[in-house]
Design a protein around this motif. Sequence first.
Motif, PDB file in Angstrom:
ATOM      1  N   UNK A  85      -2.656  29.466   8.890  1.00  0.00           N
ATOM      2  CA  UNK A  85      -2.257  30.573   8.017  1.00  0.00           C
ATOM      3  C   UNK A  85      -1.085  30.131   7.137  1.00  0.00           C
ATOM      4  N   UNK A  86      -0.807  30.937   6.116  1.00  0.00           N
ATOM      5  CA  UNK A  86       0.344  30.716   5.252  1.00  0.00           C
ATOM      6  C   UNK A  86       1.153  32.001   5.206  1.00  0.00           C
ATOM      7  N   UNK A  87       2.448  31.893   5.472  1.00  0.00           N
ATOM      8  CA  UNK A  87       3.329  33.053   5.409  1.00  0.00           C
ATOM      9  C   UNK A  87       3.397  33.515   3.954  1.00  0.00           C
ATOM     10  N   UNK A  93       3.411  27.056   6.347  1.00  0.00           N
ATOM     11  CA  UNK A  93       2.167  26.991   7.107  1.00  0.00           C
ATOM     12  C   UNK A  93       2.454  27.243   8.576  1.00  0.00           C
ATOM     13  N   UNK A  94       1.602  28.028   9.205  1.00  0.00           N
ATOM     14  CA  UNK A  94       1.727  28.269  10.641  1.00  0.00           C
ATOM     15  C   UNK A  94       0.342  28.424  11.230  1.00  0.00           C
ATOM     16  N   UNK A  95       0.271  28.403  12.543  1.00  0.00           N
ATOM     17  CA  UNK A  95      -0.999  28.559  13.224  1.00  0.00           C
ATOM     18  C   UNK A  95      -1.032  29.832  14.043  1.00  0.00           C
ATOM     19  N   UNK A  96      -2.150  30.526  13.982  1.00  0.00           N
ATOM     20  CA  UNK A  96      -2.370  31.734  14.766  1.00  0.00           C
ATOM     21  C   UNK A  96      -3.351  31.380  15.882  1.00  0.00           C
ATOM     22  N   UNK A  97      -2.852  31.315  17.103  1.00  0.00           N
ATOM     23  CA  UNK A  97      -3.688  30.970  18.241  1.00  0.00           C
ATOM     24  C   UNK A  97      -4.617  32.133  18.533  1.00  0.00           C
ATOM     25  N   UNK A  98      -5.918  31.887  18.484  1.00  0.00           N
ATOM     26  CA  UNK A  98      -6.900  32.948  18.614  1.00  0.00           C
ATOM     27  C   UNK A  98      -7.515  33.031  20.003  1.00  0.00           C
ATOM     28  N   UNK A  99      -7.856  31.875  20.591  1.00  0.00           N
ATOM     29  CA  UNK A  99      -8.590  31.893  21.857  1.00  0.00           C
ATOM     30  C   UNK A  99      -8.325  30.641  22.673  1.00  0.00           C
ATOM     31  N   UNK A 100      -8.345  30.816  23.976  1.00  0.00           N
ATOM     32  CA  UNK A 100      -8.408  29.708  24.917  1.00  0.00           C
ATOM     33  C   UNK A 100      -9.033  30.268  26.184  1.00  0.00           C
ATOM     34  N   UNK A 101     -10.108  29.633  26.616  1.00  0.00           N
ATOM     35  CA  UNK A 101     -10.788  30.067  27.840  1.00  0.00           C
ATOM     36  C   UNK A 101     -11.408  28.856  28.508  1.00  0.00           C
ATOM     37  N   UNK A 102     -11.413  28.881  29.830  1.00  0.00           N
ATOM     38  CA  UNK A 102     -12.020  27.808  30.619  1.00  0.00           C
ATOM     39  C   UNK A 102     -12.859  28.464  31.707  1.00  0.00           C
ATOM     40  N   UNK A 103     -14.028  27.900  31.929  1.00  0.00           N
ATOM     41  CA  UNK A 103     -14.915  28.391  32.982  1.00  0.00           C
ATOM     42  C   UNK A 103     -14.221  28.274  34.341  1.00  0.00           C
ATOM     43  N   UNK A 119      -4.977  21.174  20.844  1.00  0.00           N
ATOM     44  CA  UNK A 119      -4.726  22.116  19.750  1.00  0.00           C
ATOM     45  C   UNK A 119      -3.341  21.859  19.156  1.00  0.00           C
ATOM     46  N   UNK A 120      -2.352  21.670  20.016  1.00  0.00           N
ATOM     47  CA  UNK A 120      -0.995  21.424  19.518  1.00  0.00           C
ATOM     48  C   UNK A 120      -0.931  20.137  18.703  1.00  0.00           C
ATOM     49  N   UNK A 121      -1.603  19.111  19.154  1.00  0.00           N
ATOM     50  CA  UNK A 121      -1.627  17.851  18.421  1.00  0.00           C
ATOM     51  C   UNK A 121      -2.261  18.042  17.040  1.00  0.00           C
ATOM     52  N   UNK A 122      -3.392  18.733  16.990  1.00  0.00           N
ATOM     53  CA  UNK A 122      -4.064  18.980  15.712  1.00  0.00           C
ATOM     54  C   UNK A 122      -3.190  19.828  14.792  1.00  0.00           C
ATOM     55  N   UNK A 123      -2.496  20.814  15.346  1.00  0.00           N
ATOM     56  CA  UNK A 123      -1.611  21.670  14.552  1.00  0.00           C
ATOM     57  C   UNK A 123      -0.439  20.859  13.993  1.00  0.00           C
ATOM     58  N   UNK A 124       0.127  19.994  14.814  1.00  0.00           N
ATOM     59  CA  UNK A 124       1.222  19.137  14.343  1.00  0.00           C
ATOM     60  C   UNK A 124       0.737  18.240  13.202  1.00  0.00           C
ATOM     61  N   UNK A 126      -1.574  18.818  11.154  1.00  0.00           N
ATOM     62  CA  UNK A 126      -1.856  19.648   9.983  1.00  0.00           C
ATOM     63  C   UNK A 126      -0.583  20.198   9.346  1.00  0.00           C
ATOM     64  N   UNK A 127       0.568  19.888   9.926  1.00  0.00           N
ATOM     65  CA  UNK A 127       1.834  20.338   9.354  1.00  0.00           C
ATOM     66  C   UNK A 127       2.183  21.783   9.613  1.00  0.00           C
ATOM     67  N   UNK A 128       1.647  22.345  10.668  1.00  0.00           N
ATOM     68  CA  UNK A 128       1.982  23.727  11.016  1.00  0.00           C
ATOM     69  C   UNK A 128       3.310  23.730  11.756  1.00  0.00           C
ATOM     70  N   UNK A 129       4.311  24.310  11.133  1.00  0.00           N
ATOM     71  CA  UNK A 129       5.656  24.304  11.703  1.00  0.00           C
ATOM     72  C   UNK A 129       5.859  25.300  12.823  1.00  0.00           C
ATOM     73  N   UNK A 130       4.988  26.266  12.926  1.00  0.00           N
ATOM     74  CA  UNK A 130       5.134  27.307  13.944  1.00  0.00           C
ATOM     75  C   UNK A 130       3.753  27.747  14.395  1.00  0.00           C
ATOM     76  N   UNK A 131       3.634  28.061  15.671  1.00  0.00           N
ATOM     77  CA  UNK A 131       2.393  28.616  16.204  1.00  0.00           C
ATOM     78  C   UNK A 131       2.702  29.955  16.839  1.00  0.00           C
ATOM     79  N   UNK A 132       1.808  30.902  16.641  1.00  0.00           N
ATOM     80  CA  UNK A 132       1.947  32.209  17.268  1.00  0.00           C
ATOM     81  C   UNK A 132       0.684  32.499  18.063  1.00  0.00           C
TER      82      UNK A 132
END
Length: 170
Positions: A85-87, A93-103, A119-124, A126-132
Motif C-alpha cells: 500500500x501507499x500512505x 510504502x507499507x504492507x498490509x498483512x492480510x492472511x496467515x494460516x497453517x494446517x 513475507x518479511x523478507x519480501x516486504x523488506x 520491496x522497500x516497505x518501511x512499515x507493516x500493519x
Amino acid sequence: MTAPPAAAGPPGYLIRPAGEGDLDAIAGFEVEIAKVSFGDEAVTDTGLHRRRVAGALGKPGEITLIAAARSAPARPVGWAWLSGRTNSLTGARYGNFRSLAVADIPDRSRVAELLLAAVLQAADEAGMGQLTGKVHARNLGMRALYRKFGFEATHITMERQAPGAEHGLR
C-alpha cells in the motif's frame, strides 16, 4: 511485486509463490481465518474467498506465498498474504498483512514462522518501511507470532453491535 522463489525451510518444507492451482486450498485457509476472527458471523463461502484471492495472485504489490511439504509441493499446508500500500498523506510504502494460516500439522508453529519470515523478507526487498496487520483479540497464536517477529500493538479496534442488529460489517 513478485514473491521470492521457493526457499528452504524446516526439513521437509518449502515456501513458494502461490498459484492458481492453490486457490481451493487457499479458500479453505481463508474460511478458517474467518471462523477464528468472526465466529458465527464468519463468511464461509469458499467461492467468494477463492475469487477474492484470485485477484491478488501475481498482481504487483501483492505477496502471496504457500508453504508445502517437499514431498508434496503442490499441496499447500500454509498460506500467507501481504498487500503493498501507499500512505495517501506521506506517500510512504507499507504492507498490509492480510492472511496467515497453517494446517493442523505437527510442525504448524515452525511453518507459520517460516511463512512470516518469508513475507518479511519480501516486504523488506520491496522497500516497505512499515507493516500493519489485524488480528482478532482471541487469536493468541497469531498475536504471539506477531510479537515474536517484532510487531507491537498500536491500535485497538472497538466494536458495538446495535441492539437487534443481525450482522456487523463483515
